[in-house]
Design an enzyme around this catalytic site. Structure first.
Site, short mmCIF file in Angstrom:
data_model
loop_
_atom_site.label_atom_id
_atom_site.label_comp_id
_atom_site.label_asym_id
_atom_site.label_seq_id
_atom_site.Cartn_x
_atom_site.Cartn_y
_atom_site.Cartn_z
N SER A 142 -10.62 -7.41 2.28
CA SER A 142 -11.35 -6.15 2.04
C SER A 142 -12.85 -6.43 2.07
CB SER A 142 -10.98 -5.60 0.67
OG SER A 142 -11.84 -4.54 0.31
N TYR A 155 -9.43 -5.91 -8.26
CA TYR A 155 -9.06 -5.77 -6.84
C TYR A 155 -9.83 -6.80 -6.00
CZ TYR A 155 -8.55 -3.75 -2.19
OH TYR A 155 -8.29 -3.57 -0.86
P1 NAI Z 1 -1.54 2.26 2.30
O1 NAI Z 1 -1.30 2.58 0.88
O2 NAI Z 1 -1.44 3.36 3.30
O3 NAI Z 1 -0.60 1.07 2.79
C1 NAI Z 1 -0.24 -0.01 1.95
C2 NAI Z 1 1.15 -0.40 2.28
O4 NAI Z 1 1.57 -1.45 1.40
C3 NAI Z 1 2.13 0.75 2.06
O5 NAI Z 1 3.06 0.75 3.11
C4 NAI Z 1 2.79 0.40 0.74
O6 NAI Z 1 4.07 0.95 0.60
C5 NAI Z 1 2.84 -1.11 0.88
N1 NAI Z 1 3.12 -1.78 -0.38
C6 NAI Z 1 2.57 -1.58 -1.60
N2 NAI Z 1 3.17 -2.36 -2.50
C7 NAI Z 1 4.10 -3.09 -1.83
C8 NAI Z 1 5.04 -4.07 -2.19
N3 NAI Z 1 5.20 -4.49 -3.47
N4 NAI Z 1 5.84 -4.61 -1.24
C9 NAI Z 1 5.74 -4.20 0.04
N5 NAI Z 1 4.88 -3.27 0.45
C10 NAI Z 1 4.07 -2.72 -0.48
O7 NAI Z 1 -2.99 1.58 2.35
P2 NAI Z 1 -3.74 0.74 3.48
O8 NAI Z 1 -5.15 1.10 3.39
O9 NAI Z 1 -3.05 0.85 4.78
O10 NAI Z 1 -3.58 -0.75 2.91
C11 NAI Z 1 -3.27 -1.87 3.73
C12 NAI Z 1 -4.10 -3.04 3.29
O11 NAI Z 1 -5.47 -2.78 3.57
C13 NAI Z 1 -4.01 -3.37 1.81
O12 NAI Z 1 -3.90 -4.77 1.64
C14 NAI Z 1 -5.35 -2.89 1.26
O13 NAI Z 1 -5.74 -3.60 0.13
C15 NAI Z 1 -6.24 -3.16 2.46
N6 NAI Z 1 -7.50 -2.42 2.43
C16 NAI Z 1 -7.52 -1.05 2.53
C17 NAI Z 1 -8.73 -0.36 2.52
C18 NAI Z 1 -8.82 1.13 2.61
O14 NAI Z 1 -9.92 1.69 2.41
N7 NAI Z 1 -7.74 1.83 2.92
C19 NAI Z 1 -10.01 -1.09 2.39
C20 NAI Z 1 -9.86 -2.51 2.30
C21 NAI Z 1 -8.66 -3.14 2.34
#
Ligand code: NAI
Length: 245
Positions: A142, A155
């Site tokens: 991130s 985080y």
């Molecule tokens: P999102 O919430 O749409 O996707 C996250 C995914 O991880 C979802 O499919 C969720 O079900 C899954 N997940 C959560 N806990 C889980 C578990 N215990 N086991 C398996 N899957 C699990 O959010 P996004 O943004 O697509 O997140 C993806 C990555 O990007 C994350 O690592 C997040 O920290 C990172 N990120 C996101 C940012 C943003 O602004 N959206 C900024 C910086 C990093």
């Protein structure tokens, strides 16, 4: 033929956001995709859609806090497609809040999913990569790693841990394994749904509404790293909205 063609690529957290967008883009690049996340209905629907578009896809319910689930995801790749070329450790949550809130259960969950989950992914895939003498870890961190802001302490600590681990892994990996960190900024996904502190949630919602980029932008960066030739290791890509401070 691109360097992504026919690669076997497993993605955690593939049921929404960046994981889903990455699966969709890599499928269009003719990779073979192995989807993992907890929400089976969404995974099944995504797998069906990608298959109908001509992709080769497998999926498995995967909770990254369970080591055996990551082992199962990697085993699915090797059983179905004979190998695993890339593991994208993407699953993550961000229930951010000021430390004074003492939302300790949320701190624990971030450590378990964002940090321990990546370690379990490494533990599952590393032996396979070693025996193949090739493999690529793509770990999603991130911009919180690069700019520490209030309410993001835990985080940012977990994501800094991911970045540190990735660099150690890269140094230990030798000349046959690749390690890439992808650091997104504000991205329009379901990420903010986990935030329970109302003020923090409102702040993040405002940032999202005014400047967030689409998850496709992050998927493009991940695909770029994967499609480089085997002797080119993309160490880290930071992708954020132009307007993000
Ligand atoms: P999102 O919430 O749409 O996707 C996250 C995914 O991880 C979802 O499919 C969720 O079900 C899954 N997940 C959560 N806990 C889980 C578990 N215990 N086991 C398996 N899957 C699990 O959010 P996004 O943004 O697509 O997140 C993806 C990555 O990007 C994350 O690592 C997040 O920290 C990172 N990120 C996101 C940012 C943003 O602004 N959206 C900024 C910086 C990093």
């Amino acid at each position: 033929m691109s360097h992504t063609d026919a690669k076997v690529i497993a993605i955690t957290g593939a049921s929404s956001g960046i994981g889903q967008a990455t699966a969709e883009l890599l499928a269009r690049h003719r990779a073979r995709i192995v989807l993992g996340a907890r929400r089976e209905d969404r995974l099944a629907a995504l797998a069906q859609r990608l298959s109908q578009e001509g992709a080769r896809v497998a999926w498995r319910a995967t909770d990254v806090t369970r080591r055996q689930d990551l082992e199962g995801l990697v085993a699915l790749a090797t059983e179905r497609f004979g190998r695993l070329d890339v593991l994208i450790n993407n699953a993550g949550i961000g229930p951010i809040s000021p430390l004074d809130d003492l939302r300790v259960d949320e701190w624990d969950a971030m450590i378990d999913i964002n940090l321990r989950g990546v370690l379990y992914g490494i533990a599952a895939a590393l032996p396979v990569f070693r025996s193949q003498q090739s493999g690529h870890f793509v770990n999603v961190a991130s911009t919180a790693v690069h700019r520490i802001t209030p309410a993001q302490g835990v985080y940012a600590a977990t994501k800094t841990g991911v970045r540190v681990l990735s660099e150690a892994l890269r140094q230990e990996a030798g000349d046959s394994l690749r390690v890439t960190v992808i650091s997104p900024g504000f991205t329009n996904t379901e990420f903010a749904h986990d935030i329970t502190n109302p003020e923090t949630k409102a702040q993040i919602a405002m940032g999202k509404a005014t400047m967030a980029i689409g998850p496709e932008a992050i998927a493009e960066a991940i695909t770029y790293a994967i499609e480089q030739p085997a002797h080119v290791d993309v160490g880290e890509i930071i992708v954020r909205p132009t307007a993000q401070a």
